[in-house]
Design an enzyme around this catalytic site. Structure first.
Site: not given
Ligand code: AMP
Ligand code: ZN
Length: 117
Positions: A96, A103, A105
């Site tokens: 995904g 990054h 999350h």
């Protein structure tokens, strides 16, 4: 145009694209995800452009420690320790990953199921 020039998150770092920034230091930046998946959904990115964690060479591992230092600061500043939280790093299309700039999350503020979808 090289990868870095066209990178959305590099544009956020350079303030060419607006974002709701919640944390910034010399080597990392954190901002609210534009499409939050939890009451608290923050992205933490290194200011150095790498597509994924596995692209960081061993002599640049400071990028990763600096990134996780920022993650820890954001977690502490946003009551995530009290509320529980999950860190996610999607790597590759089947996982995904949509933006090819590292990054992390940070998701918090609701019960999070396991295994993830
Ligand atoms: P990933 O799918 O792991 O690559 O995560 C990319 C994340 O970036 C998604 O959760 C998006 O909602 C988020 N995103 C995309 N564009 C922006 C933007 N301009 N500002 C903030 N978050 C964004
Ligand atoms: Zn980038």
């Amino acid at each position: 145009m090289d990868q870095k020039q066209s990178c959305l998150f590099c544009k956020i770092i350079n303030k060419e694209v607006p974002a709701k920034i919640v944390y910034e230091d010399e080597r990392a930046l954190a901002f609210h995800d534009i499409n939050p998946q939890a009451p608290l959904h923050i992205l933490v990115i290194p200011k150095a452009h790498y597509s994924a964690l596995h692209d960081v060479p061993a002599d640049k591992y400071a990028v990763i420690t600096d990134l996780f230092n920022a993650v820890n600061n954001v977690v502490r500043e946003n009551k995530c320790v009290e509320n529980s939280y999950r860190l996610v790093v999607n790597s590759g299309p089947a996982a995904g990953q949509a933006v090819y700039h590292i990054h992390v999350h940070i998701l918090s503020g609701r019960a999070l199921k396991w295994p993830p979808g």
